[in-house]
Design an enzyme around this catalytic site. Structure first.
Site, PDB file in Angstrom:
ATOM      1  N   ARG A 105       0.854  -1.196   0.000  1.00  0.00           N
ATOM      2  CA  ARG A 105       0.000   0.000   0.000  1.00  0.00           C
ATOM      3  C   ARG A 105       0.886   1.241   0.000  1.00  0.00           C
ATOM      4  O   ARG A 105       0.647   2.206  -0.698  1.00  0.00           O
ATOM      5  CB  ARG A 105      -0.957   0.015   1.201  1.00  0.00           C
ATOM      6  N   ASP A 154      -7.500  19.127 -13.837  1.00  0.00           N
ATOM      7  CA  ASP A 154      -7.777  17.780 -14.327  1.00  0.00           C
ATOM      8  C   ASP A 154      -7.338  17.747 -15.789  1.00  0.00           C
ATOM      9  O   ASP A 154      -7.958  18.365 -16.652  1.00  0.00           O
ATOM     10  CB  ASP A 154      -9.283  17.491 -14.180  1.00  0.00           C
ATOM     11  N   LYS A 195      -8.260   6.879 -19.395  1.00  0.00           N
ATOM     12  CA  LYS A 195      -8.618   7.410 -20.712  1.00  0.00           C
ATOM     13  C   LYS A 195      -7.401   7.402 -21.652  1.00  0.00           C
ATOM     14  O   LYS A 195      -6.857   6.349 -21.914  1.00  0.00           O
ATOM     15  CB  LYS A 195      -9.216   8.797 -20.539  1.00  0.00           C
ATOM     16  N   TYR A 236     -16.687  17.229 -15.197  1.00  0.00           N
ATOM     17  CA  TYR A 236     -16.937  15.794 -15.381  1.00  0.00           C
ATOM     18  C   TYR A 236     -17.955  15.329 -14.321  1.00  0.00           C
ATOM     19  O   TYR A 236     -17.809  15.643 -13.134  1.00  0.00           O
ATOM     20  CB  TYR A 236     -15.611  15.027 -15.230  1.00  0.00           C
TER      21      TYR A 236
HETATM   22  C1  LIG Z   1     -13.143   9.624 -16.395  1.00  0.00           C
HETATM   23  C2  LIG Z   1     -12.825  10.943 -15.821  1.00  0.00           C
HETATM   24  C3  LIG Z   1     -12.631  11.115 -14.444  1.00  0.00           C
HETATM   25  C4  LIG Z   1     -12.819   9.976 -13.455  1.00  0.00           C
HETATM   26  O1  LIG Z   1     -11.871   8.988 -13.626  1.00  0.00           O
HETATM   27  P1  LIG Z   1     -12.148   7.414 -13.350  1.00  0.00           P
HETATM   28  O2  LIG Z   1     -10.875   6.788 -13.751  1.00  0.00           O
HETATM   29  O3  LIG Z   1     -13.332   7.010 -14.183  1.00  0.00           O
HETATM   30  O4  LIG Z   1     -12.447   7.298 -11.883  1.00  0.00           O
HETATM   31  C5  LIG Z   1     -12.311  12.378 -13.998  1.00  0.00           C
HETATM   32  N1  LIG Z   1     -12.185  13.429 -14.842  1.00  0.00           N
HETATM   33  C6  LIG Z   1     -12.357  13.301 -16.166  1.00  0.00           C
HETATM   34  C7  LIG Z   1     -12.210  14.487 -17.048  1.00  0.00           C
HETATM   35  C8  LIG Z   1     -12.697  12.059 -16.700  1.00  0.00           C
HETATM   36  O5  LIG Z   1     -12.891  11.946 -18.026  1.00  0.00           O
END
Ligand SMILES: *Cc1c(COP(=O)(O)O)cnc(C)c1O
Length: 385
Positions: free
Chosen positions: A49, A173, A198, A101
């Site tokens: 962890r 982000d 992504k 998001y």
């Molecule tokens: C998918 C996404 C998230 C969340 O991420 P997860 O891996 O699905 O928990 C946060 N911000 C953006 C812009 C995203 O596309």
């Protein structure tokens, strides 16, 4: 040696052949614990962890790609959001965008508001909206650019200036852009957050998140939270993301090329009304996009002349290569209908204010042959009224 350039970093940063075997690829250290010669006398690892060599390699790679110093990985993008917001305490306030998001909006309003943190949501593409919300309790600005699904562009450098002036923590982000297109830490952000699920991993086969920063004090607090709250990913997934990142730069280059061609095709299509893509000179913040991004990405949204819900549903159900699915950023093209999928929880009047109308469709343009993608979209568009 001079500092590695971006494409070299994707393949090499943080990585060297395994010293015990010469293995070129980072081994998957599938272990929870590590032997100690005597209590506290070990080779740098005690428990997975806290630290795992496969995960730590990925964390170092991410820090290098974002021009940061410290990288931390989490079991999902939202676990990274969770950890970053835990830097705050009850009474603190956060300013964020009004087309955030959906999952981030949900954890802010349904989880952290209950714990006494207050969130303001505003159109961050207009800077004057932001300063008016800053007060003595404001501790953080949370931005996302390009935004989802409207592809608005937020001026990172100007937000960083507002943030510095008011001694706030500025989080970006960077999921949609990736460090290939923009590096927020270079523009003055304090923390970069990622859903590695992504574009970064890029093959729709793993869920993971990350936080990257330069400041030692913020890093120490984040490491404490990462270990204390425990939302860490396993070594198998860390390996998959490391492997995905090795082609980030060539995937992104093709996503951008295909994205431009698809945006132009839609813009000239008689059944399409608005096309949202930051590469258009007519885009509201095109100049900012040009300044802070290296290219314009493969995310394209559009709505229909008819603006009928049933037309949008028919269209997203008719494509062949564009698979109807949540998520984005994989090598394969995806199509989505925000009003009934990602934004279904937001009341119609609220979502329509930000442009998420009944016929809005979001594309994650993949890296297939673009002629096939266009034929696919054209056929589907010609099936609707
Ligand atoms: C998918 C996404 C998230 C969340 O991420 P997860 O891996 O699905 O928990 C946060 N911000 C953006 C812009 C995203 O596309």
């Amino acid at each position: 040696m001079t500092e590695m350039k971006f494409a070299t970093k994707t393949i090499h940063a943080g990585q060297q052949p395994d010293p015990t075997t010469g293995s070129v690829m980072t081994p998957i250290y599938q272990t929870s614990t590590y032997v100690q010669d005597s209590p506290g006398n070990h080779k740098g690892y005690e428990y997975s962890r806290t630290g795992n060599p496969t995960r730590n390699t990925l964390e170092d790679n991410l820090a290098a790609l974002e021009n940061g110093k410290y990288g931390l990985c989490f079991g999902s993008g939202l676990a990274a959001v969770d950890c970053i917001i835990k830097l705050l305490k009850p009474g603190d306030e956060v300013i964020s965008t009004n087309d955030l998001y959906g999952g981030t909006y949900r954890i802010f309003t349904k989880v952290f508001e209950k714990m006494g943190i207050k969130f303001h949501f505003t159109g961050m593409d207009k800077l004057e909206n932001i300063e008016s919300l800053v007060n003595s309790n404001t501790k953080m600005i949370w931005a996302e650019t390009p935004t989802n699904p409207m592809l608005n562009i937020i001026d990172i450098k100007s937000l960083a200036e507002i943030s510095k002036k008011n001694q706030l923590i500025f989080v970006v982000d960077n999921t949609f852009a990736t460090p290939y297109l923009q590096r927020p830490l270079d523009l003055g952000a304090d923390i970069v957050m990622h859903s590695l699920t992504k574009y970064m991993s890029g093959h729709s086969d793993v869920v993971m998140g990350a936080a990257i920063c330069k400041d030692e004090k913020i890093a120490e607090e984040l490491y404490f939270l990462q270990n204390s709250c425990g939302g860490v990913p396993g070594p198998q997934d860390a390996f998959l993301v490391l492997r995905g990142i090795k082609t980030l730069h060539i995937r992104m280059q093709r996503h951008c090329e295909n994205g431009k061609i698809i945006a132009d095709f839609l813009n000239n299509h008689p059944k399409v009304n608005n096309v949202y893509w930051p590469g258009f000179e007519s885009h509201f913040n095109h100049d900012v996009a040009k300044k802070q991004m290296h290219d314009f990405g493969g995310m394209v949204s559009f709505d229909l002349i008819s603006n009928k819900l049933k037309d949008a549903i028919k269209l997203v159900s008719s494509t062949h290569f564009f698979a109807l699915a949540e998520s984005l950023g994989g090598v394969e093209s995806l199509i989505g209908h925000p009003a009934s999928m990602t934004h279904a929880a937001i009341p119609k009047v609220e979502r329509e204010k930000t442009g998420v109308v009944d016929s809005l469709i979001r594309l994650s343009v993949g890296i297939e042959d673009v002629e096939d993608l266009i034929e696919d979209l054209d056929k589907a568009l010609n099936k609707i009224s």
